[in-house]
Design a protein around this motif. Sequence first.
Motif, PDB file in Angstrom:
ATOM      1  N   ARG A  13       0.834  -1.202   0.000  1.00  0.00           N
ATOM      2  CA  ARG A  13       0.000   0.000   0.000  1.00  0.00           C
ATOM      3  C   ARG A  13       0.867   1.250   0.000  1.00  0.00           C
ATOM      4  N   GLN A  14       2.033   1.153   0.631  1.00  0.00           N
ATOM      5  CA  GLN A  14       2.954   2.288   0.653  1.00  0.00           C
ATOM      6  C   GLN A  14       3.466   2.579  -0.764  1.00  0.00           C
ATOM      7  N   ASP A  15       3.792   1.541  -1.526  1.00  0.00           N
ATOM      8  CA  ASP A  15       4.200   1.728  -2.921  1.00  0.00           C
ATOM      9  C   ASP A  15       3.099   2.443  -3.704  1.00  0.00           C
ATOM     10  N   GLU A  16       1.881   1.994  -3.513  1.00  0.00           N
ATOM     11  CA  GLU A  16       0.748   2.595  -4.210  1.00  0.00           C
ATOM     12  C   GLU A  16       0.590   4.067  -3.814  1.00  0.00           C
ATOM     13  N   GLY A  17       0.696   4.331  -2.529  1.00  0.00           N
ATOM     14  CA  GLY A  17       0.601   5.708  -2.047  1.00  0.00           C
ATOM     15  C   GLY A  17       1.678   6.596  -2.630  1.00  0.00           C
ATOM     16  N   PHE A  18       2.919   6.101  -2.660  1.00  0.00           N
ATOM     17  CA  PHE A  18       4.029   6.871  -3.235  1.00  0.00           C
ATOM     18  C   PHE A  18       3.805   7.136  -4.730  1.00  0.00           C
ATOM     19  N   PHE A  19       3.308   6.129  -5.440  1.00  0.00           N
ATOM     20  CA  PHE A  19       3.052   6.286  -6.862  1.00  0.00           C
ATOM     21  C   PHE A  19       2.074   7.424  -7.111  1.00  0.00           C
ATOM     22  N   ALA A  38      -6.143  -0.956 -15.817  1.00  0.00           N
ATOM     23  CA  ALA A  38      -5.286   0.143 -16.283  1.00  0.00           C
ATOM     24  C   ALA A  38      -5.528   1.416 -15.483  1.00  0.00           C
ATOM     25  N   ILE A  39      -4.499   2.244 -15.450  1.00  0.00           N
ATOM     26  CA  ILE A  39      -4.576   3.588 -14.875  1.00  0.00           C
ATOM     27  C   ILE A  39      -4.390   4.551 -16.035  1.00  0.00           C
ATOM     28  N   TYR A  40      -5.307   5.498 -16.167  1.00  0.00           N
ATOM     29  CA  TYR A  40      -5.257   6.468 -17.253  1.00  0.00           C
ATOM     30  C   TYR A  40      -4.872   7.827 -16.687  1.00  0.00           C
ATOM     31  N   LEU A  41      -3.851   8.420 -17.306  1.00  0.00           N
ATOM     32  CA  LEU A  41      -3.351   9.720 -16.891  1.00  0.00           C
ATOM     33  C   LEU A  41      -3.715  10.722 -17.977  1.00  0.00           C
ATOM     34  N   ASP A  42      -4.565  11.674 -17.627  1.00  0.00           N
ATOM     35  CA  ASP A  42      -5.001  12.700 -18.570  1.00  0.00           C
ATOM     36  C   ASP A  42      -4.003  13.852 -18.518  1.00  0.00           C
ATOM     37  N   LEU A  43      -3.353  14.125 -19.644  1.00  0.00           N
ATOM     38  CA  LEU A  43      -2.305  15.136 -19.705  1.00  0.00           C
ATOM     39  C   LEU A  43      -2.790  16.392 -20.411  1.00  0.00           C
ATOM     40  N   GLU A  44      -2.285  17.528 -19.978  1.00  0.00           N
ATOM     41  CA  GLU A  44      -2.510  18.794 -20.651  1.00  0.00           C
ATOM     42  C   GLU A  44      -1.385  18.955 -21.675  1.00  0.00           C
ATOM     43  N   PRO A  45      -1.682  18.793 -22.977  1.00  0.00           N
ATOM     44  CA  PRO A  45      -0.631  18.794 -24.000  1.00  0.00           C
ATOM     45  C   PRO A  45       0.236  20.043 -24.005  1.00  0.00           C
ATOM     46  N   ASN A  46      -0.324  21.185 -23.702  1.00  0.00           N
ATOM     47  CA  ASN A  46       0.445  22.435 -23.732  1.00  0.00           C
ATOM     48  C   ASN A  46       1.458  22.525 -22.587  1.00  0.00           C
ATOM     49  N   GLU A  47       1.317  21.648 -21.592  1.00  0.00           N
ATOM     50  CA  GLU A  47       2.229  21.670 -20.443  1.00  0.00           C
ATOM     51  C   GLU A  47       3.256  20.543 -20.466  1.00  0.00           C
ATOM     52  N   VAL A  48       3.174  19.651 -21.446  1.00  0.00           N
ATOM     53  CA  VAL A  48       4.126  18.554 -21.565  1.00  0.00           C
ATOM     54  C   VAL A  48       5.400  19.104 -22.189  1.00  0.00           C
TER      55      VAL A  48
END
Length: 50
Positions: A13-19, A38-48
């Motif tokens: 659970r600590q690994d998960e929390g750190f992630f 799956a885990i989906y990460l929504d990114l703001e393209p202008n900030e990448v």
Amino acid sequence: MELEAKKVYFFSRQDEGFFFEWIGRIGCIKNVVGRGDAIYLDLEPNEVRG
């Protein structure tokens, strides 16, 4: 823009929390959603930055 992390395995659970704490510090990630295996990460393209 969306990144998909499939079949992420946490050894504790600590690994998960750190992630999730770590990805919460990344400014271009606007939203995080778990669906199925799956885990989906929504990114703001202008900030990448490359």
